[in-house]
Design a protein around this motif. Structure first.
Motif, short mmCIF file in Angstrom:
data_model
loop_
_atom_site.label_atom_id
_atom_site.label_comp_id
_atom_site.label_asym_id
_atom_site.label_seq_id
_atom_site.Cartn_x
_atom_site.Cartn_y
_atom_site.Cartn_z
N ASP A 1 -5.08 -0.67 -4.27
CA ASP A 1 -5.39 -0.97 -5.71
C ASP A 1 -5.35 0.53 -6.24
O ASP A 1 -5.89 1.52 -5.16
CB ASP A 1 -6.93 -0.66 -6.42
CG ASP A 1 -7.09 -2.38 -5.98
OD1 ASP A 1 -6.30 -2.90 -6.71
OD2 ASP A 1 -8.22 -2.95 -5.67
N LEU A 2 -5.12 1.05 -7.45
CA LEU A 2 -4.20 2.14 -7.33
C LEU A 2 -5.65 2.88 -8.78
O LEU A 2 -5.60 2.21 -9.67
CB LEU A 2 -3.20 2.69 -8.44
CG LEU A 2 -2.95 4.19 -8.50
CD1 LEU A 2 -2.94 5.13 -7.04
CD2 LEU A 2 -1.23 4.11 -9.14
N ALA B 1 0.53 -1.15 -0.17
CA ALA B 1 -0.27 0.17 0.31
C ALA B 1 0.57 1.30 -0.60
O ALA B 1 0.41 2.19 -0.67
CB ALA B 1 -1.07 0.18 1.61
N TYR B 2 2.60 1.22 0.83
CA TYR B 2 2.98 2.50 0.55
C TYR B 2 2.87 2.90 -0.54
O TYR B 2 3.65 3.68 -1.27
CB TYR B 2 4.14 2.14 1.73
CG TYR B 2 5.05 3.65 1.99
CD1 TYR B 2 4.68 4.63 2.28
CD2 TYR B 2 6.75 3.07 1.02
CE1 TYR B 2 5.86 5.00 2.36
CE2 TYR B 2 7.18 4.23 0.90
CZ TYR B 2 7.00 5.03 1.71
OH TYR B 2 7.89 6.06 1.93
N LYS B 3 3.96 1.48 -1.58
CA LYS B 3 4.00 2.09 -2.75
C LYS B 3 3.47 2.84 -3.37
O LYS B 3 2.94 3.44 -4.21
CB LYS B 3 4.98 0.68 -3.42
CG LYS B 3 5.85 0.35 -3.16
CD LYS B 3 6.12 -0.93 -3.47
CE LYS B 3 8.14 -1.68 -3.21
NZ LYS B 3 7.68 -2.60 -3.50
N MET C 1 -6.80 7.77 -6.65
CA MET C 1 -6.95 7.82 -5.46
C MET C 1 -6.43 6.05 -4.69
O MET C 1 -6.31 5.24 -6.23
CB MET C 1 -8.10 7.82 -5.13
CG MET C 1 -9.29 6.50 -5.83
SD MET C 1 -10.58 6.85 -5.48
CE MET C 1 -12.16 6.32 -6.43
N VAL C 2 -6.27 5.82 -3.82
CA VAL C 2 -5.11 4.46 -3.73
C VAL C 2 -6.79 3.56 -3.13
O VAL C 2 -7.35 4.79 -2.19
CB VAL C 2 -4.60 4.79 -3.10
CG1 VAL C 2 -4.09 3.31 -2.15
CG2 VAL C 2 -3.18 5.24 -4.16
N ILE D 1 3.01 6.22 -2.96
CA ILE D 1 3.87 7.25 -3.63
C ILE D 1 3.57 7.08 -5.30
O ILE D 1 3.81 8.36 -5.50
CB ILE D 1 5.31 6.22 -4.20
CG1 ILE D 1 5.35 6.08 -2.00
CG2 ILE D 1 6.37 6.58 -4.54
CD1 ILE D 1 5.78 6.91 -1.48
N LYS D 2 3.31 6.29 -6.05
CA LYS D 2 2.56 6.16 -7.61
C LYS D 2 1.77 7.64 -7.31
O LYS D 2 1.56 8.18 -8.46
CB LYS D 2 2.05 5.10 -7.82
CG LYS D 2 2.99 3.76 -7.75
CD LYS D 2 3.24 2.76 -8.47
CE LYS D 2 4.88 1.82 -8.92
NZ LYS D 2 5.43 2.57 -9.94
N ARG D 3 0.29 7.34 -6.50
CA ARG D 3 -0.46 8.18 -6.44
C ARG D 3 -0.25 9.48 -6.56
O ARG D 3 -0.10 10.49 -7.50
CB ARG D 3 -1.51 7.50 -5.46
CG ARG D 3 -2.58 8.79 -5.66
CD ARG D 3 -3.14 8.81 -3.96
NE ARG D 3 -2.59 9.18 -3.11
CZ ARG D 3 -2.70 11.10 -2.93
NH1 ARG D 3 -3.43 11.62 -3.88
NH2 ARG D 3 -2.10 11.40 -1.90
N LEU D 4 1.02 9.60 -5.60
CA LEU D 4 1.61 10.97 -5.45
C LEU D 4 2.27 11.38 -6.40
O LEU D 4 2.06 12.66 -7.13
CB LEU D 4 2.72 11.34 -4.18
CG LEU D 4 2.08 11.36 -2.59
CD1 LEU D 4 2.91 10.84 -1.92
CD2 LEU D 4 1.09 12.68 -2.71
N GLN D 5 2.93 10.87 -7.48
CA GLN D 5 3.53 10.50 -8.58
C GLN D 5 2.56 11.60 -10.01
O GLN D 5 2.72 12.90 -10.06
CB GLN D 5 4.25 9.61 -9.11
CG GLN D 5 5.29 10.23 -10.56
CD GLN D 5 5.59 8.19 -10.83
OE1 GLN D 5 5.49 7.39 -9.89
NE2 GLN D 5 6.12 8.30 -12.14
N LEU D 6 1.66 10.61 -9.78
CA LEU D 6 0.30 11.16 -10.26
C LEU D 6 -0.03 12.44 -10.09
O LEU D 6 0.00 13.40 -11.33
CB LEU D 6 -0.68 10.10 -10.73
CG LEU D 6 -0.29 8.69 -11.30
CD1 LEU D 6 -1.33 7.88 -11.12
CD2 LEU D 6 0.16 8.85 -12.85
#
Length: 65
Positions: free
Chosen positions: A44-45, A13-15, A31-32, A18-23
């Motif tokens: 799920d992203l 979930a942490y990764k 959203m996650v 991180i990907k959500r913040l990048q987007l």
């Protein structure tokens, strides 16, 4: 979740966050959602449907770096 499209599932979930913040930094609504399975959180992203293609490019292009 009308209007949202799942772009990927991650075991961590942490990764996913991180990907959500990048987007989000690139102007993409994301959203996650998390789920707990046997003391391990997976996630799920999701991105807005109209932003799916650009989000895919951003996420998978940067994985090669």
């Amino acid at each position: 979740m009308q209007g949202w499209k799942k772009i990927m599932s991650l075991a961590d979930a942490y990764k996913a966050e991180i990907k959500r913040l990048q987007l989000v930094k690139n102007g993409i609504e994301a959203m996650v959602t998390t789920k707990a399975l046997l003391n391990k959180a997976s996630a799920d992203l999701y991105v807005k449907e109209g932003q799916y293609e650009i989000a895919t490019i951003l996420l998978f292009e940067n994985e090669e770096d």
